[in-house]
Scaffold this motif. Structure first.
Motif, PDB file in Angstrom:
ATOM      1  N   ALA B 142      37.193  16.476   3.326  1.00 42.00           N
ATOM      2  CA  ALA B 142      36.063  17.387   3.525  1.00 42.00           C
ATOM      3  C   ALA B 142      36.463  18.819   3.215  1.00 42.00           C
ATOM      4  O   ALA B 142      35.715  19.565   2.580  1.00 42.00           O
ATOM      5  N   ARG B 145      36.829  19.328  -0.555  1.00 42.27           N
ATOM      6  CA  ARG B 145      35.576  19.316  -1.295  1.00 42.27           C
ATOM      7  C   ARG B 145      34.715  20.528  -1.038  1.00 42.27           C
ATOM      8  O   ARG B 145      33.793  20.817  -1.800  1.00 42.27           O
ATOM      9  N   SER B 146      34.974  21.224   0.071  1.00 43.02           N
ATOM     10  CA  SER B 146      33.973  22.195   0.497  1.00 43.02           C
ATOM     11  C   SER B 146      33.973  23.445  -0.368  1.00 43.02           C
ATOM     12  O   SER B 146      32.994  24.168  -0.391  1.00 43.02           O
ATOM     13  N   THR B 147      35.044  23.703  -1.084  1.00 39.87           N
ATOM     14  CA  THR B 147      35.096  24.932  -1.875  1.00 39.87           C
ATOM     15  C   THR B 147      35.020  24.585  -3.347  1.00 39.87           C
ATOM     16  O   THR B 147      35.661  23.658  -3.809  1.00 39.87           O
TER      17      THR B 147
END
Lengths: 305, 291
Positions: B142, B145-147
């Motif tokens: 997570a 993937r978040s940036t």
């Protein structure tokens, strides 16, 4: 050799083989090797002393400014964070969210319009394999042109990265929400159109063929049988793309549009690396919240169908 | 069982919610449909730019070109090759890492194990270490993937200057995360009959994974990996556009800023050619494998 071994060998010999797949795999491996050998990537780059020093300095600089001077105090950090949030952070997050939502809704609506003309099972003179009266080659080619034209448009929309679209639109429309919304909408329109047409092509043809056989037009068949079947899958792709739009809307701010990306760019331009990392983390939080919402929506849709 | 009769069913509700959200966004941002059409200078730029679409340049547009400069088409070809190789580098590493992380983040090969543990040690291991590994992997995925890859690139740029390694890493981090997540979901949602049969016969979890679960998911995974490669092509171009590596995006931006719009279209068409070729290859491969 026992019977079983003979059977196993026969199964092995009858396995599906494809020269195309094998050649593709070989080419892929060769290309990967060529890419890595010619990339000029040197792992010793990271361990170079000056670079390590830079990284250490950077890690020091991304700590919140009050902590850099006076050590770690929780209230100083909290007030620093609160100031950043209230000054621009929350507003930028709202703009980011708004741009992402507006863009994906536009993309979804547009994509839905063009799914049918680009799905080969629908956009032919003989939908779902039903042979109508003798189809002239003119009708066949007319439909083929429609399919090719729609697909070309979709590929063009999605082949150009959204960042480049946004740069073009900013040059034409100036800074504001529209360049970002249009750029993301256009790019995702291409993607959703392609994914949607694949979903429609994979619809089992019994029900649509029956309705078409009753004498309905293509649009009637679409509304009654194709859309209801394809909607859950389409919503799934829609939600995936919304998450991506959240990420992209943050990044489009690097061009100057008033999202979190602009705050990141500003902070970096002023050498305020602590603020830069703070806004990056805000962007990450936004994406994580979006993921949670998507998971919930997906669960709801899955349970209902 | 009586089905509830609702005024607004779930599907209509979801669609309605999406429509309302879009309306809120449009109003909150102050989107005015009249602003979509450019005015004045923007309109002229649009005209000139669209003119370049139908007439992409084959030679340089600048007035002064050094004699020993390579031809525009060769330069575009070289840039396209560089974009391709960069994307291959990033995508290959992401697939490898994504496979590993996806394996750790899927539950299908260790959850609800019908065969009991042989001894206390194994039972303890299965009850504590495996779920822990699963949760930690999910968190890592997570975060990765978040940036967006551009923001990772900005981070590396600020931290240590943007070398080729840093640029590749900037793409690899979010891409491995996405591949791991999608891969673990494919493994978890693949039909498990083969896996259950193998486990009943006594295969170890690793064997169940390699021979029962993986073959079912490999078709979908290859398709998604090729799609990721296409995205890597675009990301390589965008990193160049941003200014760090000499891919197609770099030359696009250069020519656009110098108002050589015909040249920009040459580079745009080169990128489109790469994308279309990848798309065609993916379709052809899927047709052969899913026969």
């Amino acid at each position: 050799m026992t019977d079983r071994e003979v059977q196993v060998r026969r199964l092995w010999q009858q396995r599906p083989r494809s020269t195309f797949a094998r050649v593709s795999a070989l080419l892929a491996v060769l290309l990967t090797l060529a890419a890595w050998l010619s990339s000029g990537i040197d792992l010793s780059d990271i361990t170079e002393p000056r670079r390590v020093q830079n990284i250490k300095r950077f890690l020091g600089e991304i700590q919140p400014y009050p902590n850099q001077k006076n050590g770690f105090h929780i209230d100083a950090t909290m007030s620093w964070a609160a100031r950043l949030l209230s000054e621009h952070g929350l507003e930028a997050s709202r703009t980011t969210l708004g741009i992402a939502i507006a863009a994906i809704v536009l993309a979804g609506a547009g994509g839905l319009l063009f799914i049918m003309p680009s799905a080969r099972t629908v956009a032919t003179p003989e939908p779902f394999g039903l042979c109508g009266s003798q189809t002239r080659w003119r009708a066949r080619w007319a439909w083929r042109l429609i399919v090719m034209g729609t697909r070309a448009m979709l590929i063009f929309a999605r082949g150009i990265p959204e960042y480049i679209w946004a740069y073009l639109f900013v040059a034409m429309l100036g800074l504001g929400p529209w360049p970002a919304v249009l750029a993301l909408a256009l790019h995702n329109f291409g993607i959703l159109g392609k994914l949607g047409s694949e979903v429609v092509e994979n619809v089992p043809s019994t029900v649509p063929a029956a309705i078409f056989g009753l004498g309905s037009t293509r649009s009637q068949v679409a509304i009654v049988s194709l859309f209801p079947y394809a909607l859950p899958r389409f919503l799934l792709y829609f939600s995936y793309r919304w998450e991506t739009c959240l990420r992209d809307a943050t990044v489009l701010g690097l061009l100057g549009i008033a999202t979190l990306g602009r705050l990141i760019m500003d902070a970096r331009a002023h050498d305020r690396y602590d603020e830069m990392v703070f806004f990056m983390l805000m962007g990450a939080v936004l994406v994580l919240v979006g993921e949670v919402i998507t998971g919930l929506a997906r669960g709801i849709v899955r349970r209902s169908s | 069982m009586r089905t509830k009769l609702r005024l607004v069913g779930v599907r209509r509700g979801v669609l309605l919610a999406i429509g309302l959200a879009g309306l809120w966004a449009a109003l909150d941002l102050g989107l005015d449909p009249r602003d979509v059409w450019p005015a004045g200078g923007g309109l002229k730029l649009l005209g000139k730019f669209l003119h370049g679409a139908v007439a992409p340049a084959a030679t340089y547009e600048a007035d002064f070109v050094p004699d020993d400069a390579e031809s525009l088409l060769v330069k575009a070809g070289r840039a396209a090759l560089r974009t391709l190789l960069f994307a291959v580098t990033a995508a290959s590493l992401s697939v490898v890492i994504g496979l590993g992380l996806g394996f750790l983040a899927s539950t299908a090969w260790w959850a609800d194990d019908p065969v009991g543990a042989v001894n206390v040690g194994t039972r303890l291991f299965r009850r504590t270490v495996r779920p822990a590994v699963y949760v930690v992997t999910r968190i890592i995925i997570a975060l990765a993937r978040s940036t967006h890859e551009l923001l990772w690139a900005v981070l590396f740029l600020s931290a240590m200057g943007l070398t080729n390694l840093a640029a590749v890493t900037a793409i690899v981090i979010p891409y491995s995360g996405t591949l791991a997540k999608v891969f673990s979901e494919m493994i978890d949602e693949a039909p498990r009959d083969a896996a259950i049969a193998l486990r009943a016969v006594g295969a170890s979890p690793m064997q169940v994974y390699l021979f029962g679960l993986l073959p079912q998911a490999i078709g979908d995974l290859s398709a998604y990996a090729i799609y990721r490669f296409e995205c890597a092509l675009r990301s390589s171009a965008v990193l160049g556009f941003f200014g760090s590596i000499p891919t197609l995006g770099y030359y696009m931006r250069l020519s656009f800023d110098n108002t050589y719009y015909h040249e920009t279209w040459t580079y745009l068409y080169a990128l489109l050619a790469l994308v279309v070729a990848t798309d065609w290859w993916s379709g052809a491969l899927r047709k052969r494998i899913l026969r």
